[in-house]
Design an enzyme around this catalytic site. Structure first.
Site, PDB file in Angstrom:
ATOM      1  NE  ARG A 123     -13.574  -0.276  20.204  1.00  0.00           N
ATOM      2  CZ  ARG A 123     -12.269  -0.108  19.967  1.00  0.00           C
ATOM      3  NH1 ARG A 123     -11.410  -0.186  20.963  1.00  0.00           N
ATOM      4  NH2 ARG A 123     -11.836   0.145  18.760  1.00  0.00           N
TER       5      ARG A 123
ATOM      6  CE  LYS B  34      -3.746   1.353  19.003  1.00  0.00           C
ATOM      7  NZ  LYS B  34      -3.766   0.442  17.869  1.00  0.00           N
TER       8      LYS B  34
ATOM      9  CD  GLU C  16      -2.443  -0.680  12.201  1.00  0.00           C
ATOM     10  OE1 GLU C  16      -3.396  -0.164  12.827  1.00  0.00           O
ATOM     11  OE2 GLU C  16      -1.903  -0.142  11.228  1.00  0.00           O
TER      12      GLU C  16
END
Length: 548
Positions: free
Chosen positions: A259, A269, A32
């Site tokens: 991950r 983030k 994204e």
RNA sequence: UGGGGUGUCGUCUAAGGGUAGGACAGCGGACUCUGGAUCCGCCGGUCGUGGUUCGAAUCCACGCACCCCAGCCA
């Protein structure tokens, strides 16, 4: 040997290809565009692009841009740049937002088939009913009413957040993701890529499977937290295949992997933003950060990042990798390609009492074990700088550097012998020393042989440098330890030193990565370094064999 | 609480019923005009308890620990 390490995913891919389930492998890297890529993303990038490369398939870069409120063109461009820097060439660069019309048609189809409905419930009430496993009072609206309402939603007749389109699945399903998930919401906000054409936007769970299906993706790889979403992924595809221009088969399948997490840094983030916006670092490319732009600026090569990902493998175990491994991989990558030069980070002046004038020595760029040739002229003169840490008045046992009564070899030059120490206010200001004659390329004819070798530069010839010594960003393995990650920030993650480097570097390409012998790997900071004012980043220190 | 996952040296990761191996870290040594590199050695592990089996990290049962989901984010 492929790019991607063998793992459960390569097994699945090989099986599917062998059984002819798909003619060609198609993957995608679907970020994204709402932030910058970091080293954690490298795993997904290597997996998707690497798989395509290894098995003769295709891999698209696809922006998963279904939320107009958080996304920016700037991020999309930065992401694409970082992917290319890592060495991958997307087969296509695509945008989920380009499929909004198709997705809308898909939604209409679901409504017509009685599989979706418009819900007027306020957010909190929907959430409460979902928690209780109870249906919305709007669940049984007629197809006609749903159609009309949804079309009016699209036309912009309702305010942001006033209604949603929901899938009619099961209000009481044990997997909460299946309790009539929201498919579309109303957001009156312009979109960076498609402008103000839309005021309704599809949710991830609806959009993602359609994006994959539209593009012919065969293996849709994502991280573990999407595991519960796979049920909707399958629901959307099974209910829409063969409709709205979508194929009947083959269909994509979702597989999840863990991950990549690294110790002594942050990859979320939220925390990264806090560091940047809180001024704890200088920007998204501050070399202390784990973002790809920061690592690039620091001097880490993409080869090292990819090798690191390969070495850590791909599994379903949530694992935190120690940053030592990353540093070791970076050193391994640089060792065979970095010419050796001499520089002094924390200078201590040495005046020779038995040497005058100057001479230019020829010093090899490479150590014996690296099969490369080349030398550079290295000036030697009466005044030198050595590393402050290479001299001790009261050396501990095992000291191999300069000390009273203890000779050292000056790298590529003479053996040095201390004569006098000039102190000022308890601090060593200057050393007076003599050279042992006849020790250029030879051991002293008499007296003790030097125990160690130290680096140096000729004071008159050396170039001044601002050295930026980077260390781990956090003091603790887990920055969250103790509750507040900001408290664990390493105050010495960046240490700036004024020092010197030998003059030969002025002749080299600006992006040359060096090993400053005994110090570490360095290169010129691509942003701040200028020929007349050198700034050098320490990419990674050398492994320290000496333990005080 | 319900649902979904994951547990192998300190840290990652192999072994898919047949000697638990590798890497990083740590420790020790060899070599060295980088206390780098290289080489050698050492240390060290199957979450627990039962069961099946000649044989279990692997299969079964019951536990335990940790992670994820209950956004109109992705």
């Amino acid at each position: 040997m492929g790019l991607v390490p063998e793992c459960f995913i390569t097994e699945i891919v090989e099986r599917d290809l062998k059984e002819g389930r798909y003619a060609k492998l198609i993957t995608r890297f679907p970020p994204e565009p709402n932030g910058y890529l970091h080293i954690g993303h490298a795993r997904s990038i290597l997996l998707n692009f690497g798989l395509a490369q290894d098995y003769g398939g295709e891999c698209n870069l696809r922006f998963d841009d279904t939320n107009p409120e958080t996304e920016k063109e700037e991020y999309a461009r930065a992401i694409e740049e970082d992917v290319r820097w890592l060495g991958f060439r997307p087969t296509r660069v695509l945008y989920a937002s380009d499929y909004f019309e198709t997705m809308y048609q898909c939604a209409l189809t679901l409504i017509r088939e009685g599989k979706a409905y418009v819900d007027d419930l306020p957010e909190e009430e929907m959430s409460a009913l979902r928690a209780q496993g109870k249906p919305s009072p709007y669940r049984n609206r007629s197809v006609e009413e749903n159609l009309e309402l949804f079309e009016r939603m699209r036309r912009g007749e309702f305010p942001t957040g006033s209604r949603v389109l929901r899938a009619k699945i099961d209000p009481a399903h044990p997997n909460f993701k299946l309790r009539d998930p929201v498919l579309y919401r109303i957001v009156h906000a312009p979109h960076y890529h498609v402008g103000d054409r839309w005021v309704i936007y599809p949710m991830y769970d609806f959009a993602h499977p359609l994006e994959d299906f539209i593009e012919g993706v065969t293996h849709s790889l994502c991280t573990l937290e999407f595991e519960n979403n796979r049920a909707i992924y399958d629901w959307v595809i099974e209910n829409l295949k063969g409709k709205c221009g979508l194929p009947l088969s083959p269909r994509p399948h979702q597989y999840e992997f863990a991950r990549l997490d690294l110790s002594h840094t942050v990859l979320s983030k939220r925390k990264l933003i806090k560091l940047v916006e809180g001024g704890y670092v200088s920007g998204w490319d501050d070399p202390r950060l784990p973002t790809l732009r920061a690592l690039r600026r620091r001097g880490v090569r993409p080869e090292a990042i990819l090798e690191f990902v390969r070495k850590t493998g791909i599994s379903r175990n949530e694992a935190q990798i120690e940053i030592d491994l990353f540093e070791e991989v970076v050193r391994d990558d640089l060792n065979p390609i970095a010419p050796r030069v001499l520089g002094v980070v924390d200078p201590l002046k040495v005046v020779l009492t038995n040497y005058e004038g100057e001479e230019w020595l020829q010093a090899p760029y490479w150590p014996r074990d690296i099969p490369k040739e080349g030398t550079r002229p290295l000036p030697f003169s009466q005044e030198l700088y050595i590393e402050r840490a290479d001299f001790s008045l009261n050396p501990p046992k095992g000291w191999k550097r300069l000390a009273p009564g203890q000779r050292v070899r000056l790298r590529h030059a003479y053996v040095l012998e201390l004569e006098d120490v000039v102190e000022e206010g308890g601090e060593v200001k200057l050393l007076k020393a003599r050279i042992v004659p006849g020790t250029l390329g030879a051991n002293p004819e008499e007296g003790p042989k030097p125990k160690g070798v130290i680096h140096w530069v000729s004071a008159r010839h050396a170039l001044p440098v601002e050295f930026r010594l980077y260390n781990r960003l956090f003091l603790t393995k887990d920055p969250e330890e103790g509750g507040d990650f900001l408290k664990n920030l390493n105050p010495e993650a960046l240490v700036v030193k004024r020092g010197f480097i030998e003059p030969s570097v002025a002749q080299d390409p600006k992006d040359t990565r060096y090993q400053l012998e005994r110090l570490g790997y360095f290169w010129q900071d691509p942003v701040d370094s200028r020929p007349e004012a050198l700034v050098m980043n320490r990419i990674v220190p050398l492994k320290e064999g000496y333990k005080a």
